[in-house]
Scaffold this motif. Structure first.
Motif, PDB file in Angstrom:
ATOM      1  N   ARG A 265     -60.857 -54.078 -35.225  1.00 33.23           N
ATOM      2  CA  ARG A 265     -60.856 -55.517 -34.970  1.00 33.23           C
ATOM      3  C   ARG A 265     -60.337 -55.780 -33.568  1.00 33.23           C
ATOM      4  N   GLY A 266     -61.011 -56.613 -32.816  1.00 36.31           N
ATOM      5  CA  GLY A 266     -60.581 -56.930 -31.466  1.00 36.31           C
ATOM      6  C   GLY A 266     -59.399 -57.891 -31.445  1.00 36.31           C
ATOM      7  N   TYR A 267     -58.719 -57.927 -30.313  1.00 34.00           N
ATOM      8  CA  TYR A 267     -57.597 -58.859 -30.144  1.00 34.00           C
ATOM      9  C   TYR A 267     -58.143 -60.250 -29.859  1.00 34.00           C
ATOM     10  N   TRP A 268     -57.697 -61.224 -30.642  1.00 35.36           N
ATOM     11  CA  TRP A 268     -58.092 -62.631 -30.448  1.00 35.36           C
ATOM     12  C   TRP A 268     -56.980 -63.507 -30.989  1.00 35.36           C
ATOM     13  N   ARG A 269     -56.530 -64.456 -30.180  1.00 31.64           N
ATOM     14  CA  ARG A 269     -55.469 -65.357 -30.603  1.00 31.64           C
ATOM     15  C   ARG A 269     -55.852 -66.791 -30.275  1.00 31.64           C
ATOM     16  N   ASP A 270     -55.712 -67.649 -31.277  1.00 28.49           N
ATOM     17  CA  ASP A 270     -55.793 -69.079 -31.060  1.00 28.49           C
ATOM     18  C   ASP A 270     -54.359 -69.562 -30.838  1.00 28.49           C
ATOM     19  N   VAL A 271     -54.024 -69.883 -29.607  1.00 26.80           N
ATOM     20  CA  VAL A 271     -52.649 -70.253 -29.264  1.00 26.80           C
ATOM     21  C   VAL A 271     -52.508 -71.770 -29.278  1.00 26.80           C
ATOM     22  N   TYR A 277     -48.389 -70.028 -29.728  1.00 31.57           N
ATOM     23  CA  TYR A 277     -48.284 -69.789 -28.286  1.00 31.57           C
ATOM     24  C   TYR A 277     -47.068 -68.932 -27.970  1.00 31.57           C
ATOM     25  N   TRP A 278     -45.933 -69.270 -28.553  1.00 28.63           N
ATOM     26  CA  TRP A 278     -44.710 -68.487 -28.331  1.00 28.63           C
ATOM     27  C   TRP A 278     -44.906 -67.052 -28.809  1.00 28.63           C
ATOM     28  N   ARG A 279     -45.474 -66.893 -30.007  1.00 24.97           N
ATOM     29  CA  ARG A 279     -45.626 -65.558 -30.595  1.00 24.97           C
ATOM     30  C   ARG A 279     -46.555 -64.680 -29.762  1.00 24.97           C
ATOM     31  N   GLU A 399     -32.360 -83.132 -31.956  1.00 24.55           N
ATOM     32  CA  GLU A 399     -32.028 -84.467 -31.472  1.00 24.55           C
ATOM     33  C   GLU A 399     -32.579 -84.724 -30.073  1.00 24.55           C
ATOM     34  N   ARG A 400     -32.833 -83.641 -29.346  1.00 27.25           N
ATOM     35  CA  ARG A 400     -33.242 -83.789 -27.953  1.00 27.25           C
ATOM     36  C   ARG A 400     -34.573 -83.110 -27.631  1.00 27.25           C
ATOM     37  N   TYR A 401     -34.828 -81.965 -28.286  1.00 25.50           N
ATOM     38  CA  TYR A 401     -36.005 -81.162 -27.984  1.00 25.50           C
ATOM     39  C   TYR A 401     -36.979 -81.161 -29.153  1.00 25.50           C
ATOM     40  N   HIS A 402     -38.118 -80.508 -28.943  1.00 19.61           N
ATOM     41  CA  HIS A 402     -39.064 -80.308 -30.046  1.00 19.61           C
ATOM     42  C   HIS A 402     -38.769 -78.956 -30.694  1.00 19.61           C
ATOM     43  N   VAL A 403     -38.490 -78.970 -31.998  1.00 16.07           N
ATOM     44  CA  VAL A 403     -38.165 -77.745 -32.726  1.00 16.07           C
ATOM     45  C   VAL A 403     -39.193 -77.564 -33.843  1.00 16.07           C
ATOM     46  N   THR A 404     -39.810 -76.384 -33.909  1.00 13.74           N
ATOM     47  CA  THR A 404     -40.824 -76.124 -34.923  1.00 13.74           C
ATOM     48  C   THR A 404     -40.179 -75.780 -36.261  1.00 13.74           C
ATOM     49  N   ALA A 405     -41.004 -75.668 -37.280  1.00 15.02           N
ATOM     50  CA  ALA A 405     -40.505 -75.368 -38.623  1.00 15.02           C
ATOM     51  C   ALA A 405     -39.790 -74.032 -38.683  1.00 15.02           C
ATOM     52  N   ASN A 406     -40.206 -73.091 -37.851  1.00 16.78           N
ATOM     53  CA  ASN A 406     -39.577 -71.769 -37.839  1.00 16.78           C
ATOM     54  C   ASN A 406     -38.542 -71.603 -36.734  1.00 16.78           C
ATOM     55  N   GLY A 407     -38.145 -72.713 -36.131  1.00 20.82           N
ATOM     56  CA  GLY A 407     -37.023 -72.672 -35.207  1.00 20.82           C
ATOM     57  C   GLY A 407     -37.326 -72.301 -33.777  1.00 20.82           C
ATOM     58  N   ILE A 408     -38.572 -72.473 -33.329  1.00 16.60           N
ATOM     59  CA  ILE A 408     -38.904 -72.278 -31.913  1.00 16.60           C
ATOM     60  C   ILE A 408     -38.657 -73.604 -31.195  1.00 16.60           C
ATOM     61  N   THR A 409     -37.863 -73.562 -30.139  1.00 13.98           N
ATOM     62  CA  THR A 409     -37.460 -74.782 -29.427  1.00 13.98           C
ATOM     63  C   THR A 409     -38.260 -74.943 -28.137  1.00 13.98           C
ATOM     64  N   LEU A 410     -38.921 -76.071 -27.999  1.00 15.06           N
ATOM     65  CA  LEU A 410     -39.677 -76.390 -26.790  1.00 15.06           C
ATOM     66  C   LEU A 410     -38.893 -77.395 -25.964  1.00 15.06           C
ATOM     67  N   VAL A 411     -38.679 -77.056 -24.691  1.00 11.13           N
ATOM     68  CA  VAL A 411     -37.930 -77.911 -23.766  1.00 11.13           C
ATOM     69  C   VAL A 411     -38.820 -78.259 -22.581  1.00 11.13           C
ATOM     70  N   THR A 412     -38.936 -79.538 -22.283  1.00 12.39           N
ATOM     71  CA  THR A 412     -39.704 -79.975 -21.103  1.00 12.39           C
ATOM     72  C   THR A 412     -38.779 -80.788 -20.194  1.00 12.39           C
ATOM     73  N   ARG A 413     -39.257 -81.058 -19.001  1.00 10.42           N
ATOM     74  CA  ARG A 413     -38.435 -81.779 -18.022  1.00 10.42           C
ATOM     75  C   ARG A 413     -38.048 -83.167 -18.516  1.00 10.42           C
ATOM     76  N   ASN A 414     -38.974 -83.857 -19.160  1.00 12.65           N
ATOM     77  CA  ASN A 414     -38.658 -85.199 -19.646  1.00 12.65           C
ATOM     78  C   ASN A 414     -37.550 -85.179 -20.680  1.00 12.65           C
ATOM     79  N   MET A 415     -37.456 -84.115 -21.446  1.00 13.83           N
ATOM     80  CA  MET A 415     -36.408 -84.015 -22.475  1.00 13.83           C
ATOM     81  C   MET A 415     -35.035 -83.806 -21.864  1.00 13.83           C
ATOM     82  N   LEU A 416     -35.012 -83.320 -20.634  1.00 14.33           N
ATOM     83  CA  LEU A 416     -33.722 -83.030 -19.972  1.00 14.33           C
ATOM     84  C   LEU A 416     -33.175 -84.230 -19.215  1.00 14.33           C
ATOM     85  N   LEU A 417     -33.954 -85.288 -19.112  1.00 17.48           N
ATOM     86  CA  LEU A 417     -33.505 -86.446 -18.338  1.00 17.48           C
ATOM     87  C   LEU A 417     -32.392 -87.201 -19.049  1.00 17.48           C
TER      88      LEU A 417
END
Length: 417
Positions: A265-271, A277-279, A399-417
């Motif tokens: 099977r070839g490598y293929w990822r829908d990110v 995307y993180w994984r 409270e400040r960032y986007h956190v997924t169900a499995n605990g991956i935290t996404l931080v963007t510049r707007n969230m840091l303001l």
């Protein structure tokens, strides 16, 4: 060295093929990562963009006439294509042409669906007079020789060929699912069914469309004109054209496999989600990752930034600049920080006493002193203040960032303001 069992198919088939790359996707499931950029323009693997993998597949397969259909938040994507993909030579019939949704005065609306996007660019297809048209998605990570798919298409006498891949049955509702006979001819196709049909010999798997199609050019144009005149159509390949064509035309499946070993099977990822995307990025830090970025027989082309080499400084007992099981790109400076199982994109920096584990620092990120970051995605240009804690306390992060169900935290510049 064992000779690859799957030969390359750079031939008349590929030279007479025009590729159309669907690159207008919003990618809403990536949340704030696509707030200011289209999904194909999202950074990946330290130095690439997602679209680079589809375009590199075209170039490595010998297909050098390419149209990129853009729509949503296309500025960074267009800039990337202009800077990184201008090496094709027009005098040799090579081209990567940008095809925005509003370029045609006869069609003043956004692309209504995949078929409508191609229909709005019929003039572009007719100008190149290809034998075949290869329709591709620009938002997946994979390596594929399209020449082999074209050879299969020709050998079957197909009018449409659909690239397909086996997926777990519990995930199949996100795809178009098809059924084939023993000769790979497609007998049924259902787009995103809530109850997908499993493969006859594999009840835990379904055969899913990859959104990759080969069309005989004249056949495609005829069906696009017919679809455009149908008021009840949603003007989509998966929802409208493929199900109708199966009953009236020769439509075949092409099983996706590894470039060098067709039995695998070839490598293929829908990110398309934050976690996926993180994984997919973190998988690159494995000792022998499934996606080989170091394969000089199938290079991934991109825009090369002129940056200095990565640098690691300080060697004190508790402040040693080092990275373990990680990818560190050009222009990065690890100054007395510890990096583990992470990907540092171009020009990222981590300062004294910081510890970063299982995380992605996208281009231009600055991590201050004494920070702790775990299982996070830090978006491009973020400046993380000294002493920050990210990925250690889910409730506080949410409270400040986007956190997924499995605990991956996404931080963007707007969230840091």
């Amino acid at each position: 060295m064992k000779k690859p069992s799957n030969p390359r198919f750079v031939s008349r088939l590929t030279r007479e093929t025009l590729a159309l790359v669907m690159a207008g996707g919003r990618g809403s499931r990536l949340h704030e990562l696509t707030l200011s950029r289209a999904k194909p323009a999202v950074h990946f693997g330290g130095k690439f963009r997602i679209i680079d993998f589809t375009l590199s597949n075209c170039i490595n397969s010998g297909i050098r006439r390419i149209g990129v259909l853009t729509q949503y938040k296309s500025h960074s994507l267009i800039r990337h294509l202009q800077m990184g993909w201008s090496f094709l030579r027009g005098e040799f019939g090579e081209v990567i042409e940008l095809l925005p949704a509003d370029q045609n005065s006869d069609h003043c609306h956004w692309y209504a669906g995949t078929a409508d996007a191609v229909y709005q660019n019929i003039d572009f297809i007719q100008a190149h007079q290809p034998e075949h048209v290869l329709v591709l998605a620009g938002d997946h990570i994979y390596k594929m020789d399209y020449g082999a798919m074209l050879a299969h298409h020709a050998a079957c006498g197909a009018q449409i060929t659909v690239g397909c891949i086996e997926v777990p049955i519990e995930e199949a509702h996100e795809f178009g699912v098809l059924q084939t006979d023993s000769d790979t001819r497609i007998r049924s196709f259902v787009e995103k069914s809530p109850n997908p049909t499993p493969m006859p010999d594999k009840p835990d798997k379904a055969l899913a469309s990859m959104g990759i199609y080969v069309f005989n050019a004249k056949f495609l144009l005829d069906w696009l004109l017919r679809d455009a005149a149908t008021a009840t159509s949603s003007h989509d390949f998966g929802k409208d054209i493929l199900p109708a064509a199966i009953e009236n035309a020769r439509v075949f499946a092409y099983p996706f496999s590894d470039i060098d070993d067709p039995t695998r099977r070839g490598y293929w990822r829908d990110v398309g989600t934050v976690e996926a995307y993180w994984r997919a990025n973190i998988e690159l830090t494995e000792v022998v990752p499934e996606l080989n970025l170091y394969d000089d027989r199938w290079p991934i082309w991109t825009s090369q930034e002129h940056v200095p080499p990565a640098k690691f400084v300080f060697d004190n007992e508790c402040q040693r600049g080092h990275a373990i099981d990680s990818l560190v790109s050009g222009g990065c400076i690890v100054s007395g920080a510890e990096i583990r199982r992470s990907v540092l994109f171009v020009n990222a920096r981590a300062d004294m006493g910081s510890f970063i584990d299982g995380s992605l620092l996208l281009p231009g990120v600055r991590v201050g002193t004494d920070c702790r970051i775990r299982n996070a995605i830090i978006d491009a240009g973020c400046e993380i203040p000294d002493g920050s804690r990210i990925g250690l306390d889910r409730e506080r992060d949410a409270e400040r960032y986007h956190v997924t169900a499995n605990g991956i935290t996404l931080v963007t510049r707007n969230m840091l303001l």
